[in-house]
Design an enzyme around this catalytic site. Structure first.
Site, short mmCIF file in Angstrom:
data_model
loop_
_atom_site.label_atom_id
_atom_site.label_comp_id
_atom_site.label_asym_id
_atom_site.label_seq_id
_atom_site.Cartn_x
_atom_site.Cartn_y
_atom_site.Cartn_z
CG PHE A 122 8.86 -0.21 6.85
CD1 PHE A 122 7.76 -0.02 7.31
CD2 PHE A 122 9.32 -1.71 7.01
CE1 PHE A 122 7.40 -0.71 8.35
CE2 PHE A 122 8.62 -2.41 7.69
CZ PHE A 122 7.76 -2.03 8.47
CG HIS B 247 4.05 -2.19 12.55
ND1 HIS B 247 3.65 -0.83 11.98
CD2 HIS B 247 4.13 -3.07 11.61
CE1 HIS B 247 3.89 -0.84 10.76
NE2 HIS B 247 4.08 -1.99 10.41
CE1 TYR C 235 4.49 3.33 3.34
CE2 TYR C 235 6.29 2.96 2.11
CZ TYR C 235 5.82 3.14 3.35
OH TYR C 235 6.68 3.28 4.48
CG ASP D 48 -1.00 -4.19 1.36
OD1 ASP D 48 -1.04 -5.34 1.02
OD2 ASP D 48 -1.93 -3.44 0.79
#
Ligand code: SF4
Length: 464
Positions: free
Chosen positions: A316, A425, A305, A303
Site C-alpha cells: 500500500f 478492500h 505497485y 501485488d
C-alpha cells in the site's frame, strides 16, 4: 541531552564489565576471510555461514583464489547460504575488486572499504572493529538499532543516523567494544518483545522508551554491582545479526528449497530483460523495517505497485514524492474518520512499519506496467510461510485481511493466539461496500491494548 546520554561513561563501563570479551560469532583467521564471512552473512545465520566457510576457506585460501573461482563451482560451494547463486557472482567480483585495487589486502580505512563492491558501513565496521580493533565507527545491527532509541541514546531510526549519534556520544576508544557488547545485551537481555528490565544492568539509568509494563522496583539502597542480579553475558561472542536476521533464522530453510531458488532465477531473468519493481534492494524492505520479534500487526496486500517509482517493498505504500494511489487515498479517508488523523500529503508508510506493522504483499515483485505478472511463480508459497511463521512465533498479533484473497489466508493463522480483522478492500471498486466506516485503525489499537501492547500511532508518518 537525555539523562542516559549524560551517563554514557557509566553505560560504557557497565558494558565492559558485563561483556568483557564481546566480539562476533563468525569464524575467521584473516581479515579477508572475515570480509567474506560478513558478506555471506547477509540474510543467513552466522551458524550456517560458519558451516559453509569451514570448507570454503580451505578451498579458496585467499582473495586471489576467490577472484579466479569458477562461478558455477563457487555457487555449489556456497549451497546452504541464502541466495548462493547471486552471492557467488558478487563474491567473485568483491574479491576481484579487492585484488585489483588493494592487492588482495583489506584496506584499514572505512572510506576505502565502503568503495569495495558490495560492502556497506556495517560490514566495514565489523571487519575493521573486530579484526584490527580500528574504531572506524560503531556497528549498528538490528539490536543496536532497536535499543539505542529505547535507552535514550538516539532519537533516530535509520542505522546510519543512529551510528552518527553513537559516534558523537560514545568515546572513540570504546567504539570497537560498544557495538558487539550492545548486540549481546540486545540479544539476551533487552530483547525486542520482552526486555528483561528486572535483571538489566541499566535499569537505574534507562528511560525504557516504548517499553510497556511497569518499571521493576530497585531496592532503596541500590548500587550498581551490589544490587545487580544480571543474567547477562551467556556468551562472550555475538553474531553479525543483520536487520532481517530474525526472519532469516526461520526462513533460511524455506529459501533453500528448489521452488525458491527457481523463483530467484525467474526474478533475475526478468530483471535481465525487463524493468522489475521494487528495485532489488527493496524486495525485502518489509522484513528489514519490521523485525520478526517486533511484529504487532500484519497488513496484507497483494501485488507491488507496477508504475514507475511507486513500489519500495511495503504494501500500500509509495515513495514520498509519488502521487498517492486510490486505495491508499481511501485508507487515509478512513484514517481521518476513524481516529481523527489528518493524512499526510505523501503515501510513504514506513512510519507504520517501524512501529511493528509488517506490511506484506503476497507477491513481492512485478514486471513494470504489467499487474500480477509475477503471480504463481513461488512468492505466494513463500509469503504463506511468512504468515505461518508470524502466527507460530509471535503472540497477540493483529492480522488485517482486506478483500477476498487476503481473507483466504485466515486459515494459516492461529485464531486462539491472534486477532483477525477481516474487511472490505479499500480499492475504489469496493471501498463504499464496507471499507468506509469499518474503523480498522481503532480496532487494531483496541486489540493491542487488550493484549497489553503499545498502540500504533497511525499519525506517525514521516517521509524519512
Ligand atoms: S532497562 Fe529494560 S529497556 Fe532499558 S536497557 Fe534494560 S532491558 Fe532494555
Amino acid at each position: 541531552m537525555s539523562d542516559t546520554i549524560a551517563q554514557i561513561d557509566e553505560i560504557v563501563a557497565r558494558l565492559r564489565d558485563a561483556y568483557p570479551n564481546a566480539t562476533y560469532e563468525l569464524n575467521w583467521t584473516t581479515p579477508e576471510e572475515m570480509l567474506v564471512a560478513t558478506f555471506l552473512a547477509a540474510q543467513t545465520t552466522d551458524k550456517k555461514v560458519n558451516e559453509v566457510t569451514a570448507s570454503l576457506f580451505k578451498k579458496y585460501p585467499n582473495p586471489q583464489a576467490f577472484a579466479d573461482a569458477d562461478v558455477k563451482e563457487l555457487e555449489q560451494d556456497l549451497v546452504g547460504v541464502s541466495f548462493h547463486r547471486k552471492k557467488s557472482k558478487a563474491l567473485k567480483k568483491l574479491n576481484q575488486d579487492l585484488v585489483n585495487r588493494f592487492g588482495g589486502k583489506v584496506p584499514r580505512d572505512i572510506n576505502q572499504m565502503i568503495k569495495l563492491k558490495g560492502v556497506a558501513r556495517k560490514s566495514a565496521n565489523v571487519v575493521l572493529n573486530c579484526c584490527f580493533d580500528i574504531p572506524s565507527g560503531v556497528i549498528v545491527d538490528t539490536h543496536v538499532k532497536r535499543n539505542s532509541p529505547r535507552m535514550g541514546l538516539s532519537t533516530q531510526t535509520t542505522p546510519e543516523k543512529i551510528e552518527r549519534d553513537l559516534m558523537k556520544i560514545v568515546p572513540k576508544e570504546h567504539w570497537t567494544h560498544f557495538g558487539p557488547a550492545m548486540i549481546i545485551h540486545g540479544r539476551y537481555t533487552c530483547t525486542a518483545r520482552n526486555p528483561n528490565c528486572a535483571e538489566c544492568i541499566f535499569l537505574d539509568l534507562c528511560p525504557r522508551n516504548d517499553v510497556s509494563g511497569r518499571r521493576p522496583a530497585l531496592p532503596a539502597d541500590f548500587k550498581y554491582k551490589d544490587g545487580w542480579r544480571s543474567s547477562a553475558a551467556p556468551a562472550a561472542k555475538t553474531g553479525d545479526a543483520g536487520v532481517i536476521d530474525g526472519w532469516v533464522e526461520h526462513l533460511a530453510e524455506e529459501m533453500d528449497k528448489p521452488y525458491f531458488q527457481r523463483l530467484v532465477e525467474f526474478v533475475d531473468d526478468e530483471r535481465g530483460n525487463h524493468q522489475v519493481f521494487p528495485p532489488e534492494d527493496e524486495v525485502f524492505a518489509a522484513f528489514s523495517m519490521t523485525p520478526l520479534e517486533e511484529v504487532k500487526v500484519v497488513l496484507l496486500g497483494q501485488d507491488p505497485y507496477h508504475d514507475d517509482d511507486q513500489a519500495h517493498g511495503l504494501c500500500f505504500s509509495v515513495r514520498p514524492n509519488i502521487k498517492i494511489p486510490p486505495s491508499l487515498r481511501n485508507m487515509y479517508k478512513e484514517l481521518k474518520t476513524d481516529v481523527g488523523v489528518s493524512p499526510p500529503k505523501h503515501g510513504y508508510l514506513a512510519g507504520w512499519a517501524r512501529q511493528g506493522v509488517l506490511m506484506l504483499n503476497t507477491v513481492l515483485t512485478v514486471r513494470a506496467h504489467e499487474a500480477n505478472s509475477h503471480q504463481k511463480k513461488g512468492w505466494e508459497t513463500f509469503t504463506d510461510e511468512v504468515i505461518k511463521l508470524v502466527s507460530r512465533e509471535c503472540d497477540h498479533v493483529v492480522f488485517i485481511l482486506w478483500g477476498t484473497s487476503a481473507k483466504k489466508k485466515a486459515k494459516l493463522i492461529n485464531k486462539r493466539k491472534h486477532t483477525i480483522l477481516k474487511g472490505t478492500h479499500p480499492s475504489p471498486l469496493s471501498a463504499s461496500r464496507g471499507f468506509f466506516g469499518s474503523k480498522p485503525y481503532s480496532e487494531v489499537n483496541a486489540a493491542l491494548r487488550k493484549a497489553g501492547q503499545a498502540e500504533i500511532d497511525w499519525g506517525q508518518l514521516p517521509t524519512h
